[in-house]
Design an enzyme around this catalytic site. Sequence first.
Site, mmCIF file in Angstrom:
data_model
loop_
_atom_site.group_PDB
_atom_site.id
_atom_site.type_symbol
_atom_site.label_atom_id
_atom_site.label_comp_id
_atom_site.label_asym_id
_atom_site.label_seq_id
_atom_site.Cartn_x
_atom_site.Cartn_y
_atom_site.Cartn_z
ATOM 1 N N ARG A 1 41.763 41.956 34.631
ATOM 2 C CA ARG A 1 42.164 41.438 33.291
ATOM 3 C C ARG A 1 40.705 41.108 32.553
ATOM 4 N NH1 ARG A 1 45.349 35.918 34.199
ATOM 5 N NH2 ARG A 1 43.394 35.116 35.027
ATOM 6 N N THR B 1 40.682 37.901 26.654
ATOM 7 C CA THR B 1 42.112 38.184 25.968
ATOM 8 C C THR B 1 43.122 38.203 27.141
ATOM 9 O OG1 THR B 1 41.936 40.488 26.759
ATOM 10 C CG2 THR B 1 41.168 39.820 24.550
ATOM 11 N N ASP C 1 40.355 32.533 42.135
ATOM 12 C CA ASP C 1 40.418 33.883 41.863
ATOM 13 C C ASP C 1 40.468 35.073 43.404
ATOM 14 O OD1 ASP C 1 39.081 36.867 41.623
ATOM 15 O OD2 ASP C 1 38.962 36.057 39.673
ATOM 16 N N ASP D 1 37.692 37.472 44.305
ATOM 17 C CA ASP D 1 36.525 36.875 44.522
ATOM 18 C C ASP D 1 36.554 36.190 45.914
ATOM 19 O OD1 ASP D 1 35.214 37.722 42.212
ATOM 20 O OD2 ASP D 1 35.528 36.108 41.309
HETATM 21 C C1 PRP Z 1 43.842 39.374 39.609
HETATM 22 C C2 PRP Z 1 44.885 39.528 40.234
HETATM 23 C C3 PRP Z 1 45.893 40.509 39.584
HETATM 24 C C4 PRP Z 1 45.678 39.754 38.125
HETATM 25 C C5 PRP Z 1 46.842 38.723 37.974
HETATM 26 O O1 PRP Z 1 42.870 40.496 39.391
HETATM 27 O O2 PRP Z 1 44.467 40.017 41.431
HETATM 28 O O3 PRP Z 1 45.393 41.562 39.578
HETATM 29 O O4 PRP Z 1 44.481 38.915 38.138
HETATM 30 O O5 PRP Z 1 46.606 38.398 36.638
HETATM 31 P P1 PRP Z 1 47.819 38.672 35.432
HETATM 32 O O6 PRP Z 1 49.090 38.387 35.922
HETATM 33 O O7 PRP Z 1 47.311 37.545 34.248
HETATM 34 O O8 PRP Z 1 47.395 40.049 35.084
HETATM 35 P P2 PRP Z 1 41.529 40.558 38.540
HETATM 36 O O9 PRP Z 1 41.812 40.996 37.177
HETATM 37 O O10 PRP Z 1 40.842 39.255 38.519
HETATM 38 O O11 PRP Z 1 40.591 41.677 39.029
HETATM 39 P P3 PRP Z 1 40.218 41.530 40.645
HETATM 40 O O12 PRP Z 1 41.493 41.962 41.668
HETATM 41 O O13 PRP Z 1 39.611 43.043 40.480
HETATM 42 O O14 PRP Z 1 39.523 40.772 40.856
HETATM 43 N N1 URA Z 2 44.050 36.210 38.999
HETATM 44 C C1 URA Z 2 43.413 35.618 40.129
HETATM 45 O O1 URA Z 2 43.024 35.982 40.982
HETATM 46 N N2 URA Z 2 43.981 33.981 40.166
HETATM 47 C C2 URA Z 2 44.749 33.411 39.387
HETATM 48 O O2 URA Z 2 45.009 32.285 39.473
HETATM 49 C C3 URA Z 2 45.205 34.044 38.268
HETATM 50 C C4 URA Z 2 44.854 35.435 38.102
#
Ligand code: PRP
Ligand code: URA
Length: 209
Positions: free
Chosen positions: A104, A108, A200, A203
């Site tokens: 994400r 945005t 997150d 993380d």
């Molecule tokens: C997080 C999570 C989803 C997304 C959810 O990933 O694991 O993939 O956000 O949010 P959304 O429904 O608003 O799209 P992130 O973008 O933080 O990436 P990562 O898994 O690499 O940390």
């Molecule tokens: N992605 C995450 O990892 N946590 C949230 O709460 C939303 C998006």
Amino acid sequence: MSKVVVMEHPLIQHKIGVIRRKETGSRDFRAMISEIASLITYEATKELKLQDVEIETPICKTVAKELAGKKMAIIPILRAGLGMVDGMLAMIPSAKVGHIGLYRNEETLEPVEYYCKIPADCSEREVFVVDPMLATGGSSTAAIQMLKERGVKNIHFICIIAAPEGVKKMQELHPDVDIYIGALDEHLNEHGYIVPGLGDAGDRIFGTK
Ligand code: PRP
Ligand code: URA
């Protein structure tokens, strides 16, 4: 319209309570994510079709059951979805595993695509797209769209925590996809994080913050 199934099993609720706590460290967080993924998979596969098969036990011939339907594939959305794969494979060890890379954009909140590798015969498989978090729904709807553009038809989505906003978006854009949710939370905050959520997920799984 698709099914939206929110888990009620006490083991799932208990483990989700543990991963929500801010003091839970990466090691326990990772282990629990994997265990919750196993338990949700157990629930999400309870309607798989069976067929009779004649077998022989050490005692006699008999008719046993075996899975009859399509073969399965697990497709985690990178990165956080990776944390669910081993737990799912513990339940369905013969599943193939694909990967979709999306993150994400923090401003945005739009998904940015960076990787896609799925099994060659994915269009003939029952596919489980997995990500611990369904927040705005941007990432999961984009991942499912990527699969549909590659001919995948039988898609289910499994997550651990969902916001109502994400569920709504999934149902609008992919009404054919059943959604299995560990816990349905209250709403998103102004940064697109699920409330109360768990922070997150990526993380916390990988210890990157
Ligand atoms: C997080 C999570 C989803 C997304 C959810 O990933 O694991 O993939 O956000 O949010 P959304 O429904 O608003 O799209 P992130 O973008 O933080 O990436 P990562 O898994 O690499 O940390
Ligand atoms: N992605 C995450 O990892 N946590 C949230 O709460 C939303 C998006």
